[in-house]
Design an enzyme around this catalytic site. Structure first.
Site, short mmCIF file in Angstrom:
data_model
loop_
_atom_site.label_atom_id
_atom_site.label_comp_id
_atom_site.label_asym_id
_atom_site.label_seq_id
_atom_site.Cartn_x
_atom_site.Cartn_y
_atom_site.Cartn_z
CE LYS A 185 -4.01 -2.08 2.38
NZ LYS A 185 -4.92 -1.95 3.55
CE1 TYR A 200 -9.40 -3.11 0.25
CE2 TYR A 200 -8.68 -0.94 -0.44
CZ TYR A 200 -8.43 -2.14 0.20
OH TYR A 200 -7.21 -2.37 0.79
CG PHE A 210 -13.45 1.46 7.02
CD1 PHE A 210 -12.95 0.78 5.92
CD2 PHE A 210 -14.07 0.73 8.03
CE1 PHE A 210 -13.05 -0.60 5.82
CE2 PHE A 210 -14.17 -0.67 7.93
CZ PHE A 210 -13.66 -1.32 6.82
NE ARG A 243 -5.99 -12.06 5.56
CZ ARG A 243 -6.68 -10.91 5.55
NH1 ARG A 243 -6.84 -10.22 4.42
NH2 ARG A 243 -7.21 -10.44 6.64
CB THR A 269 -7.21 -5.68 10.01
OG1 THR A 269 -7.69 -6.86 9.36
CG2 THR A 269 -7.59 -4.46 9.21
NE ARG A 307 -2.37 -5.59 7.21
CZ ARG A 307 -3.54 -6.10 6.86
NH1 ARG A 307 -4.09 -7.06 7.59
NH2 ARG A 307 -4.16 -5.66 5.79
CG ASN A 366 -3.53 -2.23 6.99
OD1 ASN A 366 -3.37 -1.91 5.82
ND2 ASN A 366 -4.60 -2.87 7.42
CG HIS A 397 -5.34 -6.23 -0.24
ND1 HIS A 397 -6.58 -6.17 0.35
CD2 HIS A 397 -5.42 -7.19 -1.21
CE1 HIS A 397 -7.39 -7.05 -0.25
NE2 HIS A 397 -6.71 -7.67 -1.20
CD GLU A 414 -8.71 -9.31 -3.46
OE1 GLU A 414 -9.57 -9.01 -2.63
OE2 GLU A 414 -7.53 -9.59 -3.14
#
Ligand code: ADP
Ligand code: MG
Length: 136
Positions: free
Chosen positions: A12, A52, A60, A88, A94, A105, A115, A118, A129
């Site tokens: 990100k 998203y 948010f 993950r 998160t 993270r 964070n 993704h 995706e």
């Protein structure tokens, strides 16, 4: 039995901005995830909103889309054993405050919104995706 999967990872804007691309990539490769494809792109807010879409009812959502389109990102196809769950796990929770030690993270995340990464949360979403960013 082996279970080779592909998943989508995004570095990100907060992490790209802090020159963390190679550090994050090396966490994947050291942990047996191969980077099959990768590209640095800057998406529009409309593209972020499409990506998203599952979160469109969340409070948010607007900030999230503004954020993902606020600067360059790196999108990658990761491949390896149980890649979806494995990625993950390497990412951590998160909210970086709740992430386990040595997860991406925990190491690099600034806040719940910034964070750093993704990762797809299921095989189905991984396919969608990957297709979103790497149309064949
Ligand atoms: P994850 O990225 O761990 O799969 P979600 O899919 O639940 O998490 O949320 C997508 C992204 O939206 C998160 O990575 C985070 O950047 C942002 N987000 C999630 N929850 C919040 C929240 N309560 N406040 C602000 N941003 C959030
Ligand atoms: Mg998610």
């Amino acid at each position: 039995m082996s279970n080779i999967e592909q998943t989508l990872s995004i570095i990100k804007p907060d992490a790209v901005e802090r020159n963390l691309i190679e550090k994050i990539k090396s966490i994947f490769t050291k942990n047996n995830l191969t980077i099959k494809e990768d590209k640095k792109i800057h998406i529009t807010k409309d593209e972020a909103a499409e990506f998203y879409k599952v979160h469109q009812s969340k409070p948010f959502y607007n900030d999230l889309c503004t954020y993902l389109s606020s600067g360059p990102i790196v999108v990658m196809i990761l491949e390896g054993e149980n890649a979806v769950v494995h990625n993950r796990k390497l990412m951590g929770a998160t909210n970086p405050k709740n992430a386990e030690e040595n997860t991406i993270r925990k190491l690099y995340g600034i806040s719940i919104d910034k964070n750093s990464v993704h990762g797809s949360d299921s095989i189905d979403n991984a396919k969608k995706e990957i297709n979103f960013f790497f149309k064949s």
